[in-house]
Design an enzyme around this catalytic site. Structure first.
Site, PDB file in Angstrom:
ATOM      1  N   ILE A  14       0.846  -1.208   0.000  1.00 48.37           N
ATOM      2  CA  ILE A  14       0.000   0.000   0.000  1.00 48.37           C
ATOM      3  C   ILE A  14       0.877   1.253   0.000  1.00 48.37           C
ATOM      4  CG2 ILE A  14      -1.963   1.154   1.107  1.00 48.37           C
ATOM      5  CD1 ILE A  14      -2.538  -1.572   2.540  1.00 48.37           C
ATOM      6  N   SER A 127      -6.942  -0.894  10.665  1.00 54.44           N
ATOM      7  CA  SER A 127      -7.524  -2.017   9.931  1.00 54.44           C
ATOM      8  C   SER A 127      -8.935  -2.299  10.439  1.00 54.44           C
ATOM      9  CB  SER A 127      -6.638  -3.243  10.161  1.00 54.44           C
ATOM     10  OG  SER A 127      -7.283  -4.410   9.743  1.00 54.44           O
ATOM     11  N   TYR A 152      -1.835  -9.665  15.897  1.00 54.21           N
ATOM     12  CA  TYR A 152      -1.741  -8.607  14.875  1.00 54.21           C
ATOM     13  C   TYR A 152      -2.867  -7.592  15.066  1.00 54.21           C
ATOM     14  CZ  TYR A 152      -2.655  -6.152  10.552  1.00 54.21           C
ATOM     15  OH  TYR A 152      -2.923  -5.148   9.652  1.00 54.21           O
ATOM     16  N   LYS A 156      -3.055  -3.277  16.227  1.00 50.60           N
ATOM     17  CA  LYS A 156      -3.771  -2.137  15.622  1.00 50.60           C
ATOM     18  C   LYS A 156      -4.643  -1.444  16.665  1.00 50.60           C
ATOM     19  CE  LYS A 156      -1.978  -2.511  11.570  1.00 50.60           C
ATOM     20  NZ  LYS A 156      -0.937  -1.567  11.165  1.00 50.60           N
ATOM     21  N   TYR A 179      -8.518   0.241   7.047  1.00 50.36           N
ATOM     22  CA  TYR A 179      -8.708  -0.368   5.727  1.00 50.36           C
ATOM     23  C   TYR A 179      -9.514  -1.650   5.860  1.00 50.36           C
ATOM     24  CZ  TYR A 179      -4.041   1.882   5.352  1.00 50.36           C
ATOM     25  OH  TYR A 179      -2.952   2.711   5.435  1.00 50.36           O
ATOM     26  N   ASN A 181     -10.477  -4.657   2.838  1.00 47.03           N
ATOM     27  CA  ASN A 181      -9.604  -5.650   2.193  1.00 47.03           C
ATOM     28  C   ASN A 181      -8.936  -5.062   0.951  1.00 47.03           C
ATOM     29  OD1 ASN A 181     -11.479  -7.226   3.944  1.00 47.03           O
ATOM     30  ND2 ASN A 181     -10.281  -8.924   3.157  1.00 47.03           N
ATOM     31  N   ARG A 233     -16.625 -10.064   2.269  1.00 49.26           N
ATOM     32  CA  ARG A 233     -15.638  -9.028   2.605  1.00 49.26           C
ATOM     33  C   ARG A 233     -15.822  -7.833   1.687  1.00 49.26           C
ATOM     34  NH1 ARG A 233     -15.227 -12.157   6.020  1.00 49.26           N
ATOM     35  NH2 ARG A 233     -13.395 -13.130   6.968  1.00 49.26           N
ATOM     36  N   ARG A 297     -11.836 -21.427   7.865  1.00 48.39           N
ATOM     37  CA  ARG A 297     -10.518 -21.090   8.426  1.00 48.39           C
ATOM     38  C   ARG A 297     -10.745 -20.521   9.825  1.00 48.39           C
ATOM     39  NH1 ARG A 297      -6.891 -16.635   5.254  1.00 48.39           N
ATOM     40  NH2 ARG A 297      -8.527 -15.250   5.999  1.00 48.39           N
TER      41      ARG A 297
HETATM   42  P1  NAD Z   1       3.475  -4.718   3.371  1.00 50.41           P
HETATM   43  O1  NAD Z   1       4.065  -5.806   4.186  1.00 50.41           O
HETATM   44  O2  NAD Z   1       3.468  -4.852   1.898  1.00 50.41           O
HETATM   45  O3  NAD Z   1       4.151  -3.325   3.741  1.00 50.41           O
HETATM   46  C1  NAD Z   1       4.608  -3.027   5.032  1.00 50.41           C
HETATM   47  C2  NAD Z   1       6.044  -2.541   4.881  1.00 50.41           C
HETATM   48  O4  NAD Z   1       6.559  -2.199   6.193  1.00 50.41           O
HETATM   49  C3  NAD Z   1       6.959  -3.607   4.296  1.00 50.41           C
HETATM   50  O5  NAD Z   1       7.639  -3.077   3.175  1.00 50.41           O
HETATM   51  C4  NAD Z   1       7.935  -3.930   5.445  1.00 50.41           C
HETATM   52  O6  NAD Z   1       9.218  -4.240   4.952  1.00 50.41           O
HETATM   53  C5  NAD Z   1       7.902  -2.644   6.261  1.00 50.41           C
HETATM   54  N1  NAD Z   1       8.213  -2.799   7.681  1.00 50.41           N
HETATM   55  C6  NAD Z   1       7.663  -3.671   8.565  1.00 50.41           C
HETATM   56  N2  NAD Z   1       8.202  -3.479   9.781  1.00 50.41           N
HETATM   57  C7  NAD Z   1       9.097  -2.466   9.669  1.00 50.41           C
HETATM   58  C8  NAD Z   1       9.958  -1.795  10.580  1.00 50.41           C
HETATM   59  N3  NAD Z   1      10.039  -2.161  11.863  1.00 50.41           N
HETATM   60  N4  NAD Z   1      10.740  -0.781  10.129  1.00 50.41           N
HETATM   61  C9  NAD Z   1      10.677  -0.411   8.814  1.00 50.41           C
HETATM   62  N5  NAD Z   1       9.892  -1.013   7.918  1.00 50.41           N
HETATM   63  C10 NAD Z   1       9.097  -2.020   8.326  1.00 50.41           C
HETATM   64  O7  NAD Z   1       1.981  -4.499   3.918  1.00 50.41           O
HETATM   65  P2  NAD Z   1       0.815  -3.590   3.331  1.00 50.41           P
HETATM   66  O8  NAD Z   1      -0.257  -4.493   2.875  1.00 50.41           O
HETATM   67  O9  NAD Z   1       1.367  -2.571   2.421  1.00 50.41           O
HETATM   68  O10 NAD Z   1       0.311  -2.931   4.678  1.00 50.41           O
HETATM   69  C11 NAD Z   1       0.656  -1.608   5.057  1.00 50.41           C
HETATM   70  C12 NAD Z   1      -0.020  -1.275   6.365  1.00 50.41           C
HETATM   71  O11 NAD Z   1      -1.430  -1.414   6.222  1.00 50.41           O
HETATM   72  C13 NAD Z   1       0.365  -2.181   7.519  1.00 50.41           C
HETATM   73  O12 NAD Z   1       0.427  -1.405   8.689  1.00 50.41           O
HETATM   74  C14 NAD Z   1      -0.784  -3.159   7.610  1.00 50.41           C
HETATM   75  O13 NAD Z   1      -0.930  -3.668   8.913  1.00 50.41           O
HETATM   76  C15 NAD Z   1      -1.941  -2.258   7.243  1.00 50.41           C
HETATM   77  N6  NAD Z   1      -3.097  -2.977   6.700  1.00 50.41           N
HETATM   78  C16 NAD Z   1      -2.928  -3.819   5.628  1.00 50.41           C
HETATM   79  C17 NAD Z   1      -4.023  -4.508   5.121  1.00 50.41           C
HETATM   80  C18 NAD Z   1      -3.856  -5.493   3.997  1.00 50.41           C
HETATM   81  O14 NAD Z   1      -4.692  -6.392   3.874  1.00 50.41           O
HETATM   82  N7  NAD Z   1      -2.851  -5.364   3.152  1.00 50.41           N
HETATM   83  C19 NAD Z   1      -5.293  -4.309   5.683  1.00 50.41           C
HETATM   84  C20 NAD Z   1      -5.429  -3.423   6.754  1.00 50.41           C
HETATM   85  C21 NAD Z   1      -4.308  -2.765   7.253  1.00 50.41           C
HETATM   86  C1  WQD Z   2     -10.653 -12.941   2.585  1.00 51.14           C
HETATM   87  C2  WQD Z   2     -11.647 -14.061   2.445  1.00 51.14           C
HETATM   88  C3  WQD Z   2     -11.049 -16.062   3.629  1.00 51.14           C
HETATM   89  C4  WQD Z   2      -7.582 -17.139   1.247  1.00 51.14           C
HETATM   90  C5  WQD Z   2      -7.149 -10.089   6.459  1.00 51.14           C
HETATM   91  C6  WQD Z   2      -6.786  -9.711   7.863  1.00 51.14           C
HETATM   92  C7  WQD Z   2      -7.340  -8.340   8.178  1.00 51.14           C
HETATM   93  C8  WQD Z   2      -6.906  -7.337   7.136  1.00 51.14           C
HETATM   94  C9  WQD Z   2      -7.245  -7.781   5.767  1.00 51.14           C
HETATM   95  C10 WQD Z   2      -4.827  -6.338   7.810  1.00 51.14           C
HETATM   96  C11 WQD Z   2     -11.891 -14.804   3.765  1.00 51.14           C
HETATM   97  C12 WQD Z   2     -11.102 -16.303   2.148  1.00 51.14           C
HETATM   98  C13 WQD Z   2      -8.690 -16.464   1.722  1.00 51.14           C
HETATM   99  C14 WQD Z   2      -7.756 -18.426   0.643  1.00 51.14           C
HETATM  100  C15 WQD Z   2     -10.124 -18.252   1.029  1.00 51.14           C
HETATM  101  N1  WQD Z   2      -5.480  -7.164   7.128  1.00 51.14           N
HETATM  102  N2  WQD Z   2      -9.927 -17.020   1.625  1.00 51.14           N
HETATM  103  N3  WQD Z   2      -9.032 -18.911   0.557  1.00 51.14           N
HETATM  104  O1  WQD Z   2      -9.113 -12.550   6.442  1.00 51.14           O
HETATM  105  O2  WQD Z   2     -10.703 -10.827   5.470  1.00 51.14           O
HETATM  106  O3  WQD Z   2      -8.554 -10.107   6.363  1.00 51.14           O
HETATM  107  O4  WQD Z   2      -6.671  -9.088   5.548  1.00 51.14           O
HETATM  108  O5  WQD Z   2      -5.213  -5.590   8.647  1.00 51.14           O
HETATM  109  O6  WQD Z   2      -6.854  -8.010   9.433  1.00 51.14           O
HETATM  110  O7  WQD Z   2      -7.334 -10.668   8.745  1.00 51.14           O
HETATM  111  O8  WQD Z   2      -8.585 -11.373   4.264  1.00 51.14           O
HETATM  112  O9  WQD Z   2      -7.765 -12.040   2.064  1.00 51.14           O
HETATM  113  O10 WQD Z   2      -7.165 -13.466   4.069  1.00 51.14           O
HETATM  114  O11 WQD Z   2      -9.507 -13.441   3.255  1.00 51.14           O
HETATM  115  O12 WQD Z   2     -11.247 -18.745   0.939  1.00 51.14           O
HETATM  116  O13 WQD Z   2      -6.793 -19.077   0.236  1.00 51.14           O
HETATM  117  O14 WQD Z   2     -11.120 -15.030   1.557  1.00 51.14           O
HETATM  118  O15 WQD Z   2     -11.573 -17.146   4.344  1.00 51.14           O
HETATM  119  O16 WQD Z   2     -13.224 -15.143   3.818  1.00 51.14           O
HETATM  120  P1  WQD Z   2      -9.308 -11.309   5.697  1.00 51.14           P
HETATM  121  P2  WQD Z   2      -8.149 -12.596   3.381  1.00 51.14           P
END
Ligand code: NAD
Ligand code: WQD
Length: 343
Positions: A14, A127, A152, A156, A179, A181, A233, A297
């Site tokens: 992101i 999140s 995790y 948050k 955020y 998904n 989702r 799951r």
């Molecule tokens: P990502 O893993 O692609 O990016 C996170 C980055 O942070 C990585 O490049 C990693 O190398 C870096 N990082 C981790 N710990 C670090 C540290 N101690 N010092 C410096 N760099 C560090 O993940 P993303 O999907 O881009 O997520 C970004 C943010 O959004 C995260 O905080 C994540 O928890 C949050 N978030 C993600 C999702 C999702 O599903 N992708 C959903 C909700 C919230």
């Molecule tokens: C989505 C749906 C699975 C994989 C996670 C974190 C949440 C947030 C977003 C960071 C679910 C199903 C998945 C597979 C499947 N991240 N699935 N087969 O669980 O909604 O959220 O990411 O903050 O905290 O928990 O996302 O993409 O893992 O799953 O059927 O191989 O897809 O069961 O219903 P989730 P996900």
């Protein structure tokens, strides 16, 4: 003068899309990342797409001294977007202390530095996981939190609370973005999700299966009381999500935010089932996916999707892309990175 924004975790999924959006919307950007879950290839993509070479510091935010160097080199940073965190739910259950140490220590350090160096706006990646196992959707920002389903998720919840407590009696303002998904990739096909750790999220699992990196995939549960039995989702395109960060910063920079901390849901506001995502992927790409219907799951919520009215009204944010854009762009990215010999 352009505002200068420090993006932590900027080489991640992101963060990289957000750096590009910031550059396209009149900001200067500096990036810090430890590369624990990314590499620096997005910096070249960003250079190609924006013409800008982003100053990059490889450092762990848990190391206060190493992180301070960025602020010493750039004392004019006025906004920080804090993405850096570990995010694998399952790993956090196995290694809770790794997650508390990484996600909480890094937050404390970046908050400390932001306050000491006079940062005006602090944006935090929160999140939908903070809501826990909700009983009904859509959820708005006032929906009460349930117990976090994983360490995790708790990082948050704790992170949001640390920010609220810390910012009282300071002049820094913060926005907490929850955020739903995030999925999809930049429409150029040059940038997308490319983590070091194998992805567990649905859309990258689908594209990796379709391209043959995985033999098959499993739909986790088809006996939920939903329209087709699979979980619901709220999938939000990463570029729409990225743009919300730019709008959030501009909101604070324009002195429109009255309270110290404000929170916004970022989802499309429309829930889709796992089977509907698979169907959309097959229809958009013409690729038939090998999948099996499996057990639930552990820890999955049956259904969660957002009410993002507040982000629309206050930030002027509207998601522009839908699930078809998500699966098509994710597929283009998967093919491009696989052809390039990527992970
Ligand atoms: P990502 O893993 O692609 O990016 C996170 C980055 O942070 C990585 O490049 C990693 O190398 C870096 N990082 C981790 N710990 C670090 C540290 N101690 N010092 C410096 N760099 C560090 O993940 P993303 O999907 O881009 O997520 C970004 C943010 O959004 C995260 O905080 C994540 O928890 C949050 N978030 C993600 C999702 C999702 O599903 N992708 C959903 C909700 C919230
Ligand atoms: C989505 C749906 C699975 C994989 C996670 C974190 C949440 C947030 C977003 C960071 C679910 C199903 C998945 C597979 C499947 N991240 N699935 N087969 O669980 O909604 O959220 O990411 O903050 O905290 O928990 O996302 O993409 O893992 O799953 O059927 O191989 O897809 O069961 O219903 P989730 P996900």
């Amino acid at each position: 003068m352009k505002p200068k924004v420090l993006v932590t975790g900027g080489t991640g999924y992101i963060g990289s899309h957000t750096m590009l959006d910031l550059l396209e919307n009149g900001c200067d950007v500096v990036c810090i990342d430890s590369c624990i879950n990314s590499d620096t290839s997005c910096l070249e993509a960003i250079r190609q797409l924006s013409g800008v070479e982003v100053p990059f510091y490889q450092a762990d935010l848990c190391d206060l001294g190493a992180s301070e160097r960025v602020f010493r080199d750039h004392p004019d940073i006025s906004g920080v977007i804090h993405f850096a965190a570990l995010k694998a739910v399952g790993e956090s259950v196995e290694k809770p202390l790794l997650y508390f140490r990484n996600n909480v220590d890094s937050l404390i350090n970046i908050l400390d530095l932001s306050l000491r160096y006079g940062v005006k706006a602090f944006i935090f990646s929160s999140s939908c996981t903070v809501y826990g196992d909700v009983q009904k959707s859509p959820v708005d920002e006032n929906t009460p939190w349930q117990e976090a389903a994983s360490p995790y998720g708790r990082t948050k919840q704790i992170g949001e609370q640390i920010i609220r407590d810390t910012l009282q009696h300071t002049s820094m303002k913060s926005i907490l973005l929850r955020y739903f998904n995030p999925a999809g990739a930049h429409p150029s096909g040059k940038m997308g999700e490319s983590p070091i750790n194998p992805p567990q999220n649905l859309v990258p699992v689908i594209t990796e299966t379709a391209i043959g990196k995985r033999e098959s995939m499993t739909v986790f549960g088809t006996d939920y009381p939903t329209r087709d039995g699979s979980c619901i989702r709220d999938y939000i395109h990463v570029c729409d999500l990225a743009h919300a960060h730019t709008l959030a910063l501009k909101h604070v920079f324009a002195d429109r935010q009255l309270s110290q901390t404000e929170v916004f849901n970022l989802g499309i506001g429309n829930g889709l089932t796992v089977l509907e995502i698979i169907e959309a992927f097959q229809k958009q790409t013409g690729v038939s996916l090998s999948y099996t219907l499996g057990d639930r799951r552990a820890g999955d919520v049956m259904a969660i999707y957002s009410d993002h009215t507040k982000a629309s009204k206050v930030l002027g944010w509207e998601p522009k892309m839908d699930i078809n854009d998500i699966v098509s762009s994710a597929w283009t990215w998967e093919k491009n990175r696989s052809t390039a010999g990527g992970k």
